[in-house]
Design a protein around this motif. Structure first.
Motif, PDB file in Angstrom:
ATOM      1  N   MET A   1       1.098  -1.189  -0.085  1.00  0.00           N
ATOM      2  CA  MET A   1       0.022   0.016   0.205  1.00  0.00           C
ATOM      3  C   MET A   1       0.778   1.346  -0.123  1.00  0.00           C
ATOM      4  O   MET A   1       2.092   1.332   0.916  1.00  0.00           O
ATOM      5  N   ASN A   2       0.457   2.009  -0.837  1.00  0.00           N
ATOM      6  CA  ASN A   2       1.390   3.340  -0.966  1.00  0.00           C
ATOM      7  C   ASN A   2       0.582   4.454  -0.229  1.00  0.00           C
ATOM      8  O   ASN A   2      -0.518   4.915  -0.798  1.00  0.00           O
ATOM      9  N   ASN A   3       1.084   5.031   0.868  1.00  0.00           N
ATOM     10  CA  ASN A   3       0.817   6.100   1.465  1.00  0.00           C
ATOM     11  C   ASN A   3       1.319   7.461   1.356  1.00  0.00           C
ATOM     12  O   ASN A   3       1.178   8.192   2.205  1.00  0.00           O
ATOM     13  N   GLN A   4       2.128   7.623   0.120  1.00  0.00           N
ATOM     14  CA  GLN A   4       2.832   8.708  -0.002  1.00  0.00           C
ATOM     15  C   GLN A   4       2.703   9.027  -1.686  1.00  0.00           C
ATOM     16  O   GLN A   4       2.622   8.255  -2.181  1.00  0.00           O
ATOM     17  N   LEU A   5       2.720  10.420  -1.629  1.00  0.00           N
ATOM     18  CA  LEU A   5       2.725  10.975  -3.177  1.00  0.00           C
ATOM     19  C   LEU A   5       4.214  11.231  -3.789  1.00  0.00           C
ATOM     20  O   LEU A   5       4.799  11.822  -2.726  1.00  0.00           O
ATOM     21  N   LYS A   6       4.645  10.968  -5.034  1.00  0.00           N
ATOM     22  CA  LYS A   6       5.708  11.258  -5.382  1.00  0.00           C
ATOM     23  C   LYS A   6       5.950  12.299  -6.496  1.00  0.00           C
ATOM     24  O   LYS A   6       5.075  11.766  -7.461  1.00  0.00           O
ATOM     25  N   HIS A   7       6.873  12.999  -6.689  1.00  0.00           N
ATOM     26  CA  HIS A   7       6.853  13.882  -7.935  1.00  0.00           C
ATOM     27  C   HIS A   7       8.088  14.690  -7.838  1.00  0.00           C
ATOM     28  O   HIS A   7       8.246  15.593  -7.107  1.00  0.00           O
ATOM     29  N   LYS A   8       8.686  14.816  -8.923  1.00  0.00           N
ATOM     30  CA  LYS A   8      10.315  15.485  -9.172  1.00  0.00           C
ATOM     31  C   LYS A   8      10.964  15.223  -7.782  1.00  0.00           C
ATOM     32  O   LYS A   8      11.716  16.352  -7.580  1.00  0.00           O
ATOM     33  N   GLY A   9      11.119  14.290  -7.311  1.00  0.00           N
ATOM     34  CA  GLY A   9      11.775  14.186  -6.322  1.00  0.00           C
ATOM     35  C   GLY A   9      11.509  14.403  -4.845  1.00  0.00           C
ATOM     36  O   GLY A   9      12.085  14.613  -3.869  1.00  0.00           O
ATOM     37  N   TYR A  10      10.246  14.836  -4.863  1.00  0.00           N
ATOM     38  CA  TYR A  10       9.507  15.198  -3.701  1.00  0.00           C
ATOM     39  C   TYR A  10       8.516  14.265  -3.236  1.00  0.00           C
ATOM     40  O   TYR A  10       7.974  13.318  -3.851  1.00  0.00           O
ATOM     41  N   ILE A  11       8.452  14.072  -2.053  1.00  0.00           N
ATOM     42  CA  ILE A  11       7.426  13.348  -1.390  1.00  0.00           C
ATOM     43  C   ILE A  11       6.263  13.813  -0.515  1.00  0.00           C
ATOM     44  O   ILE A  11       6.659  14.740   0.179  1.00  0.00           O
TER      45      ILE A  11
END
Length: 121
Positions: A1-11
């Protein structure tokens, strides 16, 4: 289960407010407070991506260098006895204390989290 968002090196975190009937979060591991919200997971993800992009654009327009999450160094207070024991162990292994610490963290993560950590994209 993924409980984090990720984009351009940021969480980004994912939180829920039952009172407000919404999802919300903030960019993790940076000093700046950058938050976002949405009614659905898709809205939250889009708001997070927009918040990251806005943070980067704002930094650029102000001439600031954006913070990087977990820049690669941190201070750990371990107490005198553990510090001395680690320094002696590093000396015996003929490695630096930093190398010994990296090896110990790697071994801990491999043992407790055997699946590889996802890369940030």
């Amino acid at each position: 289960m993924n409980n984090q968002l990720k984009h351009k090196g940021y969480i980004g975190s994912i939180e829920a407010s039952l009172e407000d009937n919404c999802l919300f979060g903030k960019i993790l591991f940076i000093k700046a407070l950058v938050s976002y919200e949405g009614k659905t997971v898709a809205e939250l993800d889009a708001a997070f991506r927009g918040a990251v992009d806005d943070y980067l654009a704002t930094c650029q327009s102000l001439g600031h260098t954006p913070e990087k999450p977990c820049k690669g160094s941190f201070n750990v207070r371990v107490g005198h006895d553990l510090h001395l024991a680690a320094a002696l162990a590093a000396n015996r292994k003929k490695v630096t204390l930093n190398d010994l610490t990296r090896q110990a963290l790697n071994e801990f993560l491999q043992h407790h989290y055997p699946e590889p950590c996802p890369t940030i994209g």
